[in-house]
Write a protein that holds these residues in place. Sequence first.
Motif, PDB file in Angstrom:
ATOM      1  N   ASN A 109      42.621  14.045  56.735  1.00  0.00           N
ATOM      2  CA  ASN A 109      42.731  12.660  55.708  1.00  0.00           C
ATOM      3  C   ASN A 109      44.007  12.120  55.484  1.00  0.00           C
ATOM      4  OD1 ASN A 109      39.648  12.967  54.973  1.00  0.00           O
ATOM      5  ND2 ASN A 109      40.136  14.804  54.032  1.00  0.00           N
ATOM      6  N   LEU A 110      44.271  10.887  55.817  1.00  0.00           N
ATOM      7  CA  LEU A 110      45.434  10.298  55.714  1.00  0.00           C
ATOM      8  C   LEU A 110      45.422   9.376  54.222  1.00  0.00           C
ATOM      9  CD1 LEU A 110      48.313   9.253  56.159  1.00  0.00           C
ATOM     10  CD2 LEU A 110      47.380   7.667  57.738  1.00  0.00           C
ATOM     11  N   ILE A 111      45.916   9.516  53.119  1.00  0.00           N
ATOM     12  CA  ILE A 111      45.884   8.788  52.153  1.00  0.00           C
ATOM     13  C   ILE A 111      47.237   7.976  51.834  1.00  0.00           C
ATOM     14  CG2 ILE A 111      45.365   8.740  49.508  1.00  0.00           C
ATOM     15  CD1 ILE A 111      44.077  11.694  50.311  1.00  0.00           C
ATOM     16  N   ILE A 112      47.515   6.898  51.520  1.00  0.00           N
ATOM     17  CA  ILE A 112      48.554   6.242  51.256  1.00  0.00           C
ATOM     18  C   ILE A 112      48.555   5.612  50.045  1.00  0.00           C
ATOM     19  CG2 ILE A 112      50.167   4.462  52.415  1.00  0.00           C
ATOM     20  CD1 ILE A 112      48.972   4.889  54.902  1.00  0.00           C
ATOM     21  N   SER A 113      49.396   5.879  49.293  1.00  0.00           N
ATOM     22  CA  SER A 113      49.675   5.077  47.779  1.00  0.00           C
ATOM     23  C   SER A 113      51.036   5.016  47.211  1.00  0.00           C
ATOM     24  CB  SER A 113      48.878   6.163  46.830  1.00  0.00           C
ATOM     25  OG  SER A 113      48.927   5.602  45.519  1.00  0.00           O
ATOM     26  N   GLY A 114      51.270   3.989  46.622  1.00  0.00           N
ATOM     27  CA  GLY A 114      52.760   3.792  46.070  1.00  0.00           C
ATOM     28  C   GLY A 114      52.811   4.677  44.767  1.00  0.00           C
ATOM     29  N   LYS A 115      54.066   4.743  44.583  1.00  0.00           N
ATOM     30  CA  LYS A 115      54.475   5.548  43.397  1.00  0.00           C
ATOM     31  C   LYS A 115      55.032   4.894  42.362  1.00  0.00           C
ATOM     32  CE  LYS A 115      58.926   6.902  45.145  1.00  0.00           C
ATOM     33  NZ  LYS A 115      59.717   7.971  45.659  1.00  0.00           N
ATOM     34  N   GLN A 116      55.417   3.383  42.411  1.00  0.00           N
ATOM     35  CA  GLN A 116      55.942   2.605  41.639  1.00  0.00           C
ATOM     36  C   GLN A 116      55.128   2.149  40.641  1.00  0.00           C
ATOM     37  OE1 GLN A 116      59.113   2.790  41.304  1.00  0.00           O
ATOM     38  NE2 GLN A 116      59.871   3.632  43.316  1.00  0.00           N
ATOM     39  N   PRO A 117      55.107   1.557  39.499  1.00  0.00           N
ATOM     40  CA  PRO A 117      54.402   0.775  38.578  1.00  0.00           C
ATOM     41  C   PRO A 117      53.744  -0.427  39.502  1.00  0.00           C
ATOM     42  CG  PRO A 117      56.350   1.388  37.519  1.00  0.00           C
ATOM     43  CD  PRO A 117      56.705   1.717  38.745  1.00  0.00           C
ATOM     44  N   MET A 118      52.357  -0.450  39.049  1.00  0.00           N
ATOM     45  CA  MET A 118      51.766  -1.619  40.071  1.00  0.00           C
ATOM     46  C   MET A 118      50.546  -1.841  39.077  1.00  0.00           C
ATOM     47  SD  MET A 118      52.876  -2.298  42.997  1.00  0.00           S
ATOM     48  CE  MET A 118      51.635  -2.713  44.213  1.00  0.00           C
ATOM     49  N   PRO A 119      49.928  -3.038  39.245  1.00  0.00           N
ATOM     50  CA  PRO A 119      48.889  -3.396  38.250  1.00  0.00           C
ATOM     51  C   PRO A 119      47.785  -2.600  38.754  1.00  0.00           C
ATOM     52  CG  PRO A 119      49.950  -5.473  39.283  1.00  0.00           C
ATOM     53  CD  PRO A 119      50.672  -4.228  39.856  1.00  0.00           C
ATOM     54  N   GLN A 120      46.902  -2.250  37.648  1.00  0.00           N
ATOM     55  CA  GLN A 120      45.648  -1.574  37.769  1.00  0.00           C
ATOM     56  C   GLN A 120      44.428  -2.636  38.027  1.00  0.00           C
ATOM     57  OE1 GLN A 120      45.945   1.910  38.513  1.00  0.00           O
ATOM     58  NE2 GLN A 120      47.980   1.129  38.548  1.00  0.00           N
ATOM     59  N   TRP A 121      43.520  -2.456  39.073  1.00  0.00           N
ATOM     60  CA  TRP A 121      42.492  -3.330  38.982  1.00  0.00           C
ATOM     61  C   TRP A 121      40.969  -2.871  38.583  1.00  0.00           C
ATOM     62  CZ3 TRP A 121      45.268  -7.433  39.924  1.00  0.00           C
ATOM     63  CH2 TRP A 121      46.535  -7.183  40.656  1.00  0.00           C
ATOM     64  N   LEU A 122      40.669  -1.689  38.652  1.00  0.00           N
ATOM     65  CA  LEU A 122      39.257  -1.525  38.838  1.00  0.00           C
ATOM     66  C   LEU A 122      39.096  -0.347  37.688  1.00  0.00           C
ATOM     67  CD1 LEU A 122      38.239  -0.909  42.467  1.00  0.00           C
ATOM     68  CD2 LEU A 122      38.132  -3.068  41.145  1.00  0.00           C
ATOM     69  N   THR A 123      38.074  -0.369  36.982  1.00  0.00           N
ATOM     70  CA  THR A 123      37.692   0.649  36.013  1.00  0.00           C
ATOM     71  C   THR A 123      37.307   1.754  36.688  1.00  0.00           C
ATOM     72  OG1 THR A 123      35.392   0.006  35.996  1.00  0.00           O
ATOM     73  CG2 THR A 123      36.828  -1.066  34.313  1.00  0.00           C
ATOM     74  N   PHE A 124      37.076   3.127  36.254  1.00  0.00           N
ATOM     75  CA  PHE A 124      36.640   4.290  37.117  1.00  0.00           C
ATOM     76  C   PHE A 124      35.515   4.149  37.651  1.00  0.00           C
ATOM     77  CE2 PHE A 124      35.072   8.421  37.549  1.00  0.00           C
ATOM     78  CZ  PHE A 124      35.997   9.372  38.149  1.00  0.00           C
ATOM     79  N   GLU A 125      34.308   3.669  37.081  1.00  0.00           N
ATOM     80  CA  GLU A 125      32.945   3.365  37.594  1.00  0.00           C
ATOM     81  C   GLU A 125      33.262   2.250  38.689  1.00  0.00           C
ATOM     82  OE1 GLU A 125      30.717   5.124  37.289  1.00  0.00           O
ATOM     83  OE2 GLU A 125      31.760   6.480  35.696  1.00  0.00           O
ATOM     84  N   GLN A 126      33.844   1.269  38.695  1.00  0.00           N
ATOM     85  CA  GLN A 126      34.084   0.367  39.544  1.00  0.00           C
ATOM     86  C   GLN A 126      34.745   0.831  40.757  1.00  0.00           C
ATOM     87  OE1 GLN A 126      36.314  -2.738  37.570  1.00  0.00           O
ATOM     88  NE2 GLN A 126      34.608  -4.092  37.164  1.00  0.00           N
ATOM     89  N   ALA A 127      35.723   1.703  40.458  1.00  0.00           N
ATOM     90  CA  ALA A 127      36.474   2.330  41.560  1.00  0.00           C
ATOM     91  C   ALA A 127      35.518   3.404  42.438  1.00  0.00           C
ATOM     92  CB  ALA A 127      37.650   3.023  41.060  1.00  0.00           C
ATOM     93  N   ARG A 128      34.872   3.987  41.558  1.00  0.00           N
ATOM     94  CA  ARG A 128      33.737   4.979  42.258  1.00  0.00           C
ATOM     95  C   ARG A 128      32.983   4.159  43.293  1.00  0.00           C
ATOM     96  NH1 ARG A 128      30.683   8.972  38.522  1.00  0.00           N
ATOM     97  NH2 ARG A 128      32.638  10.241  38.782  1.00  0.00           N
ATOM     98  N   ALA A 129      32.509   3.101  42.694  1.00  0.00           N
ATOM     99  CA  ALA A 129      31.388   2.434  43.741  1.00  0.00           C
ATOM    100  C   ALA A 129      32.377   1.613  44.849  1.00  0.00           C
ATOM    101  CB  ALA A 129      30.902   1.249  42.770  1.00  0.00           C
ATOM    102  N   HIS A 130      33.436   1.238  44.771  1.00  0.00           N
ATOM    103  CA  HIS A 130      34.166   0.720  45.837  1.00  0.00           C
ATOM    104  C   HIS A 130      34.601   1.715  46.652  1.00  0.00           C
ATOM    105  CE1 HIS A 130      37.002  -1.704  47.885  1.00  0.00           C
ATOM    106  NE2 HIS A 130      38.211  -1.315  47.160  1.00  0.00           N
ATOM    107  N   CYS A 131      34.954   3.075  45.984  1.00  0.00           N
ATOM    108  CA  CYS A 131      35.323   4.100  47.238  1.00  0.00           C
ATOM    109  C   CYS A 131      34.248   4.575  47.923  1.00  0.00           C
ATOM    110  CB  CYS A 131      35.930   5.264  46.328  1.00  0.00           C
ATOM    111  SG  CYS A 131      37.721   4.759  45.836  1.00  0.00           S
ATOM    112  N   GLU A 132      32.855   4.450  47.253  1.00  0.00           N
ATOM    113  CA  GLU A 132      31.774   4.920  48.211  1.00  0.00           C
ATOM    114  C   GLU A 132      31.379   4.192  49.275  1.00  0.00           C
ATOM    115  OE1 GLU A 132      28.749   5.686  45.077  1.00  0.00           O
ATOM    116  OE2 GLU A 132      29.507   7.596  44.389  1.00  0.00           O
ATOM    117  N   SER A 133      31.554   2.802  48.911  1.00  0.00           N
ATOM    118  CA  SER A 133      31.318   1.901  49.939  1.00  0.00           C
ATOM    119  C   SER A 133      32.394   1.542  50.964  1.00  0.00           C
ATOM    120  CB  SER A 133      31.069   0.326  49.169  1.00  0.00           C
ATOM    121  OG  SER A 133      30.896  -0.654  50.155  1.00  0.00           O
TER     122      SER A 133
END
Length: 786
Positions: free
Chosen positions: A575-599
């Motif tokens: 599993n390769l996960i790439i994520s920034g560590k600097q302050p960035m805008p947050q886009w999705l609620t937790f439930e939206q993120a769950r649906a997005h990650c599942e899809s």
Amino acid sequence: METYMCPITPERVVAIDAYFRACNYLSAGQLYLYKNPLLRAPLEPEHIKRRLFGHWGTSPGLNLIYAHLNRLIQDTGARVLFICGPGHGAPSIRANLYLEGTLGSIDSSLGLDSAGLENFFRGFCWPRDAPSHVSASTPGAIHEGGELGYSLAHAFGAVFDNPDLIAVCVVGDGEAETGPLAASWHSNRFINPRRDGAVLPLLHLNGFKISSPTVFGRMDNSKIIQFFSGCGYIPRIVEGDTEDLMHGALWKALDWAYHVIRQIQSETHAESPKDWPIIILKSPKGWTGPKFIDGEKCENSFRSHHVPMLDVASNNEHLNILRSWLLSYRPEELFDENGTPVDRVLSILPSTELRMGFSPYANGGKILKALNLPNSKNYAVNLSAPGSINLEATKSLSAFLRDAIKANRDNFRIFCPDELNSNRLNHIFEVTGRVYLGEIFDGDEALSAEGRVLEILSEHLCQGWLEGYLLTGRHGIFPCYEAFALIVDSMLNQHGKWLKSSGEVFWRAPIASLNYLLTSYVWRQDHNGYTHQAPGFIESVVQKKASLSRIYLPPDENCLLQVVEHCLKSKHCINLIISGKQPMPQWLTFEQARAHCESGISIWEWASNDTQTPEVIMACAGDTPTLETLAAVSLIRDKIPGLKLRVVNLVNLFTLLPNDEHPQGVSNSKFEKIFGRDVPVIFAFHGHPRVIHGLIYRRFNPQRFTVRGYIEEGGTTTPFDMVVCNLISRFHLAIEVAHAVSKYHHNVSDLITECQLKLKQHLAHISIYGEDLPEVRGWRWNSYIE
């Protein structure tokens, strides 16, 4: 310290020597014999394999070690994991596994009789059978022998949190010249005797590699002792070229090493680093084989490295040499009329459950215990609207990992090259520290003998330790700067091959996944510069087997939490996960993120103005590309308000592949539902653009995809200037959209003009002030949201 646990007796030395001769016979026989496995008939050319492959030189030394370890296990009841570092030691290891019955337990055709022996010989280096190095199909192995350098790191990874285990790691003197192995000597400074097992390195010096001498092989004994003493070991040299001398010396050395290990483990204080034993075994290369062939030295030279003679079937003199060589082991004393090893040979084997080929630690999936993970929802970011707050994505993940460590004190560790604080994962230090055995000075932070974090400035060691930890049934994660993950590219390749091969072996159980978390990535190198801009590890994972490889590019913190939780629960993947560590805008609620990650891939309706019949699609993968894409959307809507635009975000890169090519791929119908058939797509990607082109080439009309990503431009500069240098900024993306729709919208010139003006202003501003434009720095997504 001269304490021997068991006195040497002539009877047992005779038995050990018989076992040693049997293993040497079996090792040489694998190289040559197709029929007549016990030479009960005169050796003829038709008894010889037509294709001769394999390696002889290291086998006698390995056989000597394995034989004496069997005796040690008999006397002590120790649980020993054998790790074979010499690259082509399979003839030896298979010989031992055959005699101890391990091979026969998984393959009934390899029984301890004449028929089984013939099958055993024939299978070595036979098409689709046993290779010349240890592999996933080798019982008792956790280590691929194909690429040198990683055996000792695997051994130390195996003993972390395994206090009952002794990993005996044989390091070949050729392997000892590799960079990863050279760093691995320092691993002893991370062993806590109160909770970890022990590693006994056994450096096997036979003096030669393929065609030249080795560094350690030609080093004076006093220098060898100085070297390993300086590395924190107590060295003991065993040296000789006669069986009588070597049996007695190795017996004593192993008893001494075992006594030292148990004495260290019995001490109540673990805060100071210990000096652990190491044995240096010096024996001739190709020992007990032909001393000369065609007038040239064979034993104790590089010429014994491979198969010593390749034309035996056609060269009568060589056939006679082979006959004399094999008969020198006196096989008639070692096997009865049925081809079964005699009792004397088998008498030194430990009880079945303690035999090294049956070690449960070598089949980690069988003893794998599931992690007790906290609920990722407890760490979620609460949003009032997309882009309403800026946060460091790895901060919440840090709290999640902190609590995961707290709940899994004996089977979960973090392996990191001195970068946890840098990567905003410092919440972890609220419940644990960095492993450190030694004096702690004022000003030191988060150092502890009981720490669950293994930090060393060597990506090779972090990866090797983690692999050993996973292969023996535990869990872990490897946070790393993105650019330097490429240092372990070859290790990733080898581990991927091990996973693929072990998945095809019926008796191996799946192990926990190898999890990479890459931060400090290509788009944020304000001070490190060009050397730290390298997203190529994505390509390394893309090339792995589809059943194993996974790549995740979470666009925000809530997605990152769920991706990491999923990866830690997964098995037998990379599993390769790439994520920034600097302050960035947050886009999705937790439930939206769950649906997005599942899809894995979604249309972001809140960012789109026409999800049914778009005229252009803006796709993005990665948090910085997502930010630039949504900023471009704001510009486009302002200047071309009538444009029908759809925004697509990918969190799972492999959704771009067809579902018949990757288990996470999507069908053509779903792909076309998301991307249409003829709609132009402007794709902003975290890595090199060629990755996307390579993934979509089988899709309908892939030429309509315009991909922007990292194109090897940049340096020490601002975050926005990085995207400008690589032509992936919001202004470049908006210009691409304008060109794509110019046939249908004639009012695109204002957008192009404004974007070009902004780019010129940026270049002027950064040259004067050394920073991004104020309106770029202060931009927030807050328009066109219901």
